[in-house]
Design a protein around this motif. Structure first.
Motif, PDB file in Angstrom:
ATOM      1  N   THR A 203       0.826  -1.205   0.000  1.00 56.04           N
ATOM      2  CA  THR A 203       0.000   0.000   0.000  1.00 56.04           C
ATOM      3  C   THR A 203       0.862   1.257   0.000  1.00 56.04           C
ATOM      4  O   THR A 203       0.509   2.267  -0.623  1.00 56.04           O
ATOM      5  CB  THR A 203      -0.943   0.009   1.220  1.00 56.04           C
ATOM      6  OG1 THR A 203      -1.706  -1.201   1.227  1.00 56.04           O
ATOM      7  CG2 THR A 203      -1.890   1.195   1.176  1.00 56.04           C
ATOM      8  N   ALA A 204       2.001   1.203   0.688  1.00 54.35           N
ATOM      9  CA  ALA A 204       2.909   2.356   0.709  1.00 54.35           C
ATOM     10  C   ALA A 204       3.417   2.664  -0.699  1.00 54.35           C
ATOM     11  O   ALA A 204       3.455   3.827  -1.120  1.00 54.35           O
ATOM     12  CB  ALA A 204       4.080   2.081   1.651  1.00 54.35           C
ATOM     13  N   ILE A 205       3.789   1.618  -1.437  1.00 52.07           N
ATOM     14  CA  ILE A 205       4.288   1.820  -2.802  1.00 52.07           C
ATOM     15  C   ILE A 205       3.176   2.360  -3.699  1.00 52.07           C
ATOM     16  O   ILE A 205       3.367   3.321  -4.455  1.00 52.07           O
ATOM     17  CB  ILE A 205       4.849   0.502  -3.360  1.00 52.07           C
ATOM     18  CG1 ILE A 205       6.125   0.120  -2.600  1.00 52.07           C
ATOM     19  CG2 ILE A 205       5.138   0.616  -4.860  1.00 52.07           C
ATOM     20  CD1 ILE A 205       6.667  -1.231  -2.956  1.00 52.07           C
ATOM     21  N   LEU A 363       6.360   7.960   4.040  1.00 51.82           N
ATOM     22  CA  LEU A 363       6.207   6.710   3.315  1.00 51.82           C
ATOM     23  C   LEU A 363       7.239   5.685   3.778  1.00 51.82           C
ATOM     24  O   LEU A 363       6.904   4.525   4.052  1.00 51.82           O
ATOM     25  CB  LEU A 363       6.376   6.960   1.814  1.00 51.82           C
ATOM     26  CG  LEU A 363       6.398   5.715   0.921  1.00 51.82           C
ATOM     27  CD1 LEU A 363       5.011   5.126   0.816  1.00 51.82           C
ATOM     28  CD2 LEU A 363       6.934   6.054  -0.449  1.00 51.82           C
ATOM     29  N   ALA A 364       8.500   6.120   3.884  1.00 46.62           N
ATOM     30  CA  ALA A 364       9.560   5.217   4.306  1.00 46.62           C
ATOM     31  C   ALA A 364       9.303   4.701   5.723  1.00 46.62           C
ATOM     32  O   ALA A 364       9.468   3.496   5.998  1.00 46.62           O
ATOM     33  CB  ALA A 364      10.909   5.927   4.232  1.00 46.62           C
ATOM     34  N   ALA A 365       8.885   5.592   6.599  1.00 49.20           N
ATOM     35  CA  ALA A 365       8.628   5.198   7.984  1.00 49.20           C
ATOM     36  C   ALA A 365       7.502   4.172   8.060  1.00 49.20           C
ATOM     37  O   ALA A 365       7.593   3.172   8.786  1.00 49.20           O
ATOM     38  CB  ALA A 365       8.288   6.428   8.826  1.00 49.20           C
ATOM     39  N   ASN A 366       6.434   4.402   7.293  1.00 48.32           N
ATOM     40  CA  ASN A 366       5.312   3.466   7.283  1.00 48.32           C
ATOM     41  C   ASN A 366       5.690   2.132   6.665  1.00 48.32           C
ATOM     42  O   ASN A 366       5.316   1.072   7.171  1.00 48.32           O
ATOM     43  CB  ASN A 366       4.133   4.074   6.521  1.00 48.32           C
ATOM     44  CG  ASN A 366       3.248   4.912   7.411  1.00 48.32           C
ATOM     45  OD1 ASN A 366       2.337   4.410   8.039  1.00 48.32           O
ATOM     46  ND2 ASN A 366       3.531   6.201   7.467  1.00 48.32           N
ATOM     47  N   ALA A 367       6.407   2.166   5.559  1.00 51.21           N
ATOM     48  CA  ALA A 367       6.786   0.933   4.869  1.00 51.21           C
ATOM     49  C   ALA A 367       7.647   0.048   5.760  1.00 51.21           C
ATOM     50  O   ALA A 367       7.546  -1.183   5.722  1.00 51.21           O
ATOM     51  CB  ALA A 367       7.525   1.266   3.574  1.00 51.21           C
TER      52      ALA A 367
END
Length: 519
Positions: A203-205, A363-367
């Motif tokens: 989902t992040a991507i 985004l990076a933190a969530n992924a």
């Protein structure tokens, strides 16, 4: 863990309270659980049993099942959808810094009318999902996504050739309807292909487009409007969208399990001359049900979900508020850096990179953390997964959103060195990503069989607010100024910080109290 994405029609989509025995046989219920390594193997996908008239997969490892696609194929399909999902929101914002040139060219002096020509695209996002999401659950993801993509591309031609503002507004509206396709159907594709413990990264991507596109768009659109003219913005969007759509046309394939089994049921029914066969995903439904009945039922799903599921309605409204704040934020950026700092139209687009940087960090933190947190919470819960495990992270991210309004607003109001307001935008982008993604994954996890319809509810509500709220931006900042105008938005964001706490503590209770049957 592997999962089965689609519920049988006689089950509610919120059946997380069923017994352990049911979990091993029902794909919809097994969806709610992440097994521990020591757990006995479960029957994750419905299998064919012709003696009972049920058509499913040819075993748990059936290669035709999208859940069993190779890793490369799964991520490849996601990348295709992600590519067009980037083009769509790019088209929403790329035009905005060049709107002044439109006014000069078409003789329009009304700032509200020019702003509406930008935001009308988001009204297309409001209408499109309500139609496209249910259609994808009837005819499949592939054909509906392809039609939506080409609809987006074709209307760029109308925008590029528009002789007046009325034509431009109408073409932008229809382009937005087509552009809502990938934003809506991507959630369904993720539910089709990926197990719960991989959906955070997936989902992040996929979400890069909806959140990065509005930041990159003004940067490119500013330079293009200044050098080659505003009409070329739409020609470039047409070319870019056409290339991506063509790639999807040749490389994409159907992933919706319910449709694949329905087709298999019809084929076997004809080959075996049996009228009693039923799809394992809809055992109580006649495979020869009329198109009219199917459409009527399918088109109601997003509305039913919003009306009957308080938790989804509240999450939709919360996301709409934050999304509206984003577009109000965008209202002043270009003018501030042109008028206060003396930047050109093209250079002023660079200011959006502050919020874009925040998006990337969020985004990076969530992924990196979303799926890990879910696995830990699931282990603590005796191996049982609950969709609400996605929501606690929102509490942390919500605290970052208000900071940007005070930081950016007062530094711009006092004409502090230009890098200060740009950096001040980053916390908002970071916080918004941390709110957007958990809500997005929550509805996918909670309604896997109808993820597209559930996501349509979110998209429709937030896009409606995002389309209309910016129209109030100019009067707001004219009256209060940059400092107090942004501070007002900051106080609103502060007032909403407790909301994620409420979702985390009471979300499961609300969901279980108000179950929704979408079958």
């Amino acid at each position: 863990m592997s999962i089965a994405d689609h519920a049988s029609s006689h089950h509610s989509v919120t059946e997380s309270s069923h017994t352990e025995a049911e979990v091993t046989v029902d794909p919809a219920i097994e969806e709610k659980n992440i097994e521990s390594p020591s757990a006995p193997p479960a029957k994750r996908y419905p299998e064919t049993d012709l003696d009972k008239g049920i058509v499913g997969w040819d075993g748990q490892d059936d290669p035709a099942n999208p859940q069993n696609f190779s890793t490369g194929k799964k991520w490849g399909l996601l990348m295709l959808v992600s590519a067009i999902t980037f083009v769509s929101p790019l088209a929403s914002s790329m035009f905005s810094p060049a709107v002044g040139y439109v006014g000069e060219d078409l003789g329009i002096s009304s700032e509200i009318l020019l702003a509406f020509s930008v935001s009308i695209y988001l009204l297309g996002y409001t209408c499109g999902p309500l139609l496209l999401a249910p259609l994808s659950e009837i005819y499949g993801r592939r054909i509906v996504l392809s039609c939506a993509n080409w609809f987006l591309v074709i209307w760029q031609i109308g925008c590029a050739l528009a002789p007046n503002i009325q034509t431009l507004i109408i073409c932008r509206l229809f382009a937005g309807i087509g552009g809502s396709g990938p934003l809506t159907l991507g959630a369904g594709v993720i539910a089709d292909l990926f197990p719960i413990e991989q959906r955070g990264l997936a989902t992040a991507i996929w979400s890069l487009g909806p959140l990065i596109g509005p930041s990159v768009g003004p940067l490119a659109g500013g330079f293009m409007g200044e050098t080659i003219g505003w009409r070329w913005i739409f020609w470039v969007l047409m070319i870019l969208g056409g290339v991506v759509s063509l790639g999807i046309e040749f490389l994409n394939e159907e992933t919706y399990a319910s449709l694949l089994i329905r087709r298999k049921t019809l084929r076997l029914s004809k080959e075996l001359n049996r009228s009693d066969l039923r799809s394992a995903y809809a055992p109580n439904q006649d495979i020869h049900i009329s198109l009219r009945q199917t459409l009527k039922h399918g088109l109601r799903r997003p509305v039913i979900l919003f009306i009957k599921s308080p938790i989804v309605a509240l999450l939709s409204l919360y996301m709409a508020v934050v999304y509206g704040l984003l577009y109000l934020f965008f209202t002043t950026i270009s003018d501030v850096f042109k008028n206060t700092y003396g930047w050109s139209t093209g250079i002023s687009g660079l200011a959006y990179m502050g919020i874009g940087f925040g998006f990337i960090m969020g985004l990076a933190a969530n992924a990196m953390t979303s799926d890990r947190i879910v696995k830990k919470l699931t282990a603590r819960n005796g191996g049982k997964y609950e969709p609400e495990m996605r929501l606690p992270a929102m509490i942390f991210y919500a605290c970052f959103v208000p900071a940007s309004f005070f930081w950016y607003g007062w530094s711009a109001d006092k004409a502090v060195f230009w890098i200060v307001p740009i950096i001040g935008m980053a916390p908002f982008g970071f916080g918004l990503m941390g709110l957007y993604l958990p809500i997005q994954i929550y509805v996918i996890d909670n309604y896997p069989a109808y993820a597209a319809s559930a996501n349509a509810t979110l998209t429709t509500v937030r896009s409606f607010v995002g389309a209309l709220l910016p129209l109030a931006g100019t009067p707001l900042f004219d009256s209060l100024g940059l400092g107090w105008g942004n501070s007002l938005l900051g106080f609103i964001a502060l007032a909403f910080i407790p909301v994620p706490i409420i979702f985390s503590r009471f979300g499961q209770r609300i969901r279980e109290k108000f179950p929704v049957d979408l079958d």
